[in-house]
Design a protein around this motif. Structure first.
Motif, PDB file in Angstrom:
ATOM      1  N   ILE A   1       0.964  -1.213  -0.113  1.00 41.02           N
ATOM      2  CA  ILE A   1      -0.075   0.026  -0.030  1.00 41.02           C
ATOM      3  C   ILE A   1       0.838   1.159   0.122  1.00 41.02           C
ATOM      4  CG2 ILE A   1      -1.875  -1.314   1.100  1.00 41.02           C
ATOM      5  CD1 ILE A   1      -0.926   0.631   3.845  1.00 41.02           C
ATOM      6  N   GLN A   2       0.239   2.327  -0.509  1.00 37.01           N
ATOM      7  CA  GLN A   2       0.895   3.452  -0.499  1.00 37.01           C
ATOM      8  C   GLN A   2       0.018   4.729   0.255  1.00 37.01           C
ATOM      9  OE1 GLN A   2       3.862   3.215  -1.614  1.00 37.01           O
ATOM     10  NE2 GLN A   2       3.271   1.377  -3.066  1.00 37.01           N
ATOM     11  N   ASN A   3       0.644   5.620   0.917  1.00 40.61           N
ATOM     12  CA  ASN A   3      -0.001   6.776   1.912  1.00 40.61           C
ATOM     13  C   ASN A   3       0.177   8.075   1.016  1.00 40.61           C
ATOM     14  OD1 ASN A   3      -0.805   5.203   4.462  1.00 40.61           O
ATOM     15  ND2 ASN A   3       1.513   4.637   3.872  1.00 40.61           N
TER      16      ASN A   3
ATOM     17  N   SER B   1      -0.647  12.043   1.874  1.00 42.59           N
ATOM     18  CA  SER B   1      -0.487  12.844   3.035  1.00 42.59           C
ATOM     19  C   SER B   1      -0.741  14.249   2.831  1.00 42.59           C
ATOM     20  CB  SER B   1       0.543  12.502   4.019  1.00 42.59           C
ATOM     21  OG  SER B   1       0.497  11.272   4.580  1.00 42.59           O
TER      22      SER B   1
ATOM     23  N   VAL C   1      -2.438  11.678   6.665  1.00 38.90           N
ATOM     24  CA  VAL C   1      -2.714  10.648   5.731  1.00 38.90           C
ATOM     25  C   VAL C   1      -4.263  11.017   5.314  1.00 38.90           C
ATOM     26  CG1 VAL C   1      -2.968   8.273   5.214  1.00 38.90           C
ATOM     27  CG2 VAL C   1      -1.180   8.787   6.423  1.00 38.90           C
TER      28      VAL C   1
ATOM     29  N   LYS D   1      -5.148   6.244   1.360  1.00 32.42           N
ATOM     30  CA  LYS D   1      -4.366   4.900   1.216  1.00 32.42           C
ATOM     31  C   LYS D   1      -4.735   3.997  -0.005  1.00 32.42           C
ATOM     32  CE  LYS D   1      -3.418   3.971   6.169  1.00 32.42           C
ATOM     33  NZ  LYS D   1      -1.978   3.829   5.986  1.00 32.42           N
TER      34      LYS D   1
END
Length: 434
Positions: free
Chosen positions: A399-401, A403, A412, A415
Motif C-alpha cells: 500500500i501507499q499513503n 498525506s 494521511v 491509502k
C-alpha cells in the motif's frame, strides 16, 4: 522488553552502535556458558552475519543514519526472540559512500573478506545497479532496500531481491488516479538526474495518460545540485501540478527556493517524500507547503488509526509522534523508507528458516526459498502494511499513503490498495542459473 501487546519497546535504549555490536559478540560467546539456552537448539552457535552496505557518507548519509538505527533495532528484536534458526544475528557494516564503484567493492569485501551470509541495506539506485554484478559474481544474496524499478525490471541478476519496499513503477501506478482526480491534469515533473529519477520520468507519463492527464514538461536536476532557482523558469505557465521528487542534502534548499519562486500563487504540489525526508516541514521558508500533498511509504507522523504493530515499531526504532528521534526533535527520520530495513530483515529471517539455512553453502537454497514467498501479513514483522511478493521478479507490492500538509504536520488522506500497484512481470529471474 516486550510491551503489553507482546511486541517490542526499545525506545529507552541508549546503546551506541559499537556497544550494540559488542553486545552481539558477547551474546554469541555466552552460548558456550552453562545454563545459556537461547540458541541451544541451533546446530551452530556462530552468528548469522549480515553485510550491511551502508550509505554512511555521501548524498545518502541522512538515509544511512536512519537505516542503521532501524536495522540495529530489528536485529535486537530478532535476537531477543531467539535469532534466526536459533543463531544470533550480527550486522557487519561497511560504508559505500553512496558511490556505485565503492559499492561494488563493498559487496566483494563482504563475500571474500568478511564472509557474510548475505548483503543487505542498499538504498540509492545507482549504487544498487553498480553493486548488483558483484553480488551475482560472488553468488551472495543481495537484499536491497531501494525503490527503483531496477530489481523488478529483471535487468539485474538472480541474487538481487527487493522484498521489503515497493518500487517506483508500482508506487506511481497506485497514485496516478488520485493525482489526476484531485490535483490537476497538466503536470510538470522535477526529478533527480540518475536512475531513480529516470523511473519517475519513464513511468509517470503513461500512468497519468491512463487517467486522462498528461505530463507537459520534465526537468532533470543533478542530485548534487546546491541551488535550483535557475531550473524553475522551465516550468510551463499552464502547469496545474508540479510533481517533485528530489534527493540528497540540498532538499531543504530545493523546497525553499521553489516557494520563493512562486510566492502565494503556485500550482498544486505533489511531492514524493524524498523531497522532504529528514527535513522538518516546519523549517522557516516552508510555509508555502501548507495544503500540498506528499506520497509516503510509512507515515512520518503518528496517525490516529495507527495499528498496535506500527506503534510498537515506532517505539523500537526510537521515533516520536512527529517522526523525529526520541529526545531530539531536530533529528528528523526517513520514515517513508527506513521501515523497509525492518521488514526486509524479517523476510530474510523467514526465508532462512524456510530454507533450513546453515551457512554460505546454502545460499542457493536461500535464493529459492525467498522466491517461494508469496505474501507478508501486516503485523509486528511488517508494520507498514500487508504485502504480496512476486518471486519471478524478486519484488514486493504494498500500500501507499498520500498525506496532506496541514497544521504543521502530515496527515494521511488516502491509502491505496495492493492491487492498485500490480503490473505484469517483465521477466523471470527463476529461469536464471544459480
Amino acid at each position: 522488553m516486550a510491551d503489553k501487546n507482546g511486541f517490542f519497546d526499545l525506545s529507552k535504549s541508549t546503546l551506541s552502535r559499537r556497544t550494540a555490536l559488542k553486545g552481539l559478540a558477547a551474546g554469541a560467546g555466552l552460548t558456550l556458558a552453562p545454563g545459556f539456552v537461547r540458541y541451544s537448539q541451533a546446530q551452530s552457535s556462530a552468528p548469522v552475519k549480515i553485510g550491511f552496505q551502508l550509505h554512511r557518507t555521501g548524498i545518502g548519509a541522512a538515509y544511512g543514519r536512519w537505516y542503521e538505527k532501524t536495522s540495529a533495532a530489528a536485529v535486537k528484536a530478532i535476537n531477543d526472540a531467539g535469532g534466526i534458526n536459533g543463531r544470533p544475528v550480527e550486522l557487519v557494516i561497511e560504508d559505500d559512500g553512496t558511490d556505485p564503484g565503492r559499492g561494488a567493492e563493498v559487496v566483494g569485501k563482504f563475500a571474500t573478506q568478511h564472509k557474510t551470509d548475505i548483503v543487505f541495506g542498499t538504498l540509492f539506485s545507482h549504487v544498487v545497479i553498480g553493486s548488483a554484478p558483484a553480488a551475482g559474481e560472488n553468488k551472495i544474496p543481495y537484499f536491497v532496500v531501494s525503490e527503483g524499478h531496477h530489481v523488478a525490471s529483471t535487468k539485474l541478476n538472480r541474487y538481487v531481491f527487493q522484498p521489503g519496499i515497493t518500487d517506483v513503477k508500482s508506487q506511481i501506478q497506485s497514485m496516478a488516479p488520485w493525482i489526476a482526480a484531485n490535483a490537476g491534469k497538466k503536470v510538470t515533473q522535477i526529478f533527480p538526474d540518475f536512475a531513480f529519477g529516470y523511473d519517475h520520468r519513464d513511468y509517470l507519463p503513461p500512468a497519468l495518460k491512463a487517467q486522462g492527464a498528461e505530463v507537459i514538461a520534465q526537468i532533470a536536476i543533478p542530485p548534487t545540485e546546491s541551488s535550483f532557482t535557475k531550473y524553475f523558469p522551465q516550468i510551463p505557465a499552464e502547469t496545474e501540478v508540479i510533481y517533485h521528487v528530489m534527493v540528497g542534502p540540498a532538499v531543504l534548499t530545493f523546497v525553499k527556493e521553489l516557494g520563493e519562486f512562486y510566492g502565494s500563487n503556485r500550482p498544486q504540489l505533489f511531492g514524493f517524500m524524498d523531497s522532504l525526508e529528514a527535513t522538518d516541514i516546519n523549517s522557516p521558508g516552508l510555509e508555502f507547503l501548507d495544503g500540498s500533498h506528499f506520497w509516503e511509504g510509512s507515515p512520518r507522523y503518528a496517525q490516529a488509526n495507527d495499528s498496535a504493530a506500527q506503534k510498537a515499531y515506532r517505539a523500537a526504532v526510537g521515533i516520536d509522534d512527529n517522526g523525529a528521534a526520541v529526545g531530539d526533535p531536530k533529528d528528523v527520520s526517513t520514515a517513508s523508507h527506513m521501515f523497509g530495513c525492518w521488514e526486509t530483515l524479517y523476510v530474510v529471517k523467514k526465508a532462512m528458516e524456510d530454507a533450513g539455512y546453515k551457512g554460505p553453502e546454502d545460499r542457493a537454497k536461500l535464493v529459492e526459498a525467498t522466491e517461494a514467498l508469496t505474501e507478508f501479513a501486516e503485523g509486528p514483522e511488517h508494520p507498514q502494511g500487508p504485502k504480496t511478493f512476486n518471486g519471478k521478479i524478486h519484488q514486493c507490492f504494498g500500500i501507499q499513503n498520500i498525506s496532506k500538509v496541514e497544521g504543521g504536520r502530515l496527515n494521511v488522506v488516502h491509502k491505496t490498495k495492493i492491487e492498485d500497484g500490480l503490473y505484469e512481470a517483465e521477466g523471470d529471474y527463476t529461469t536464471q542459473a544459480l
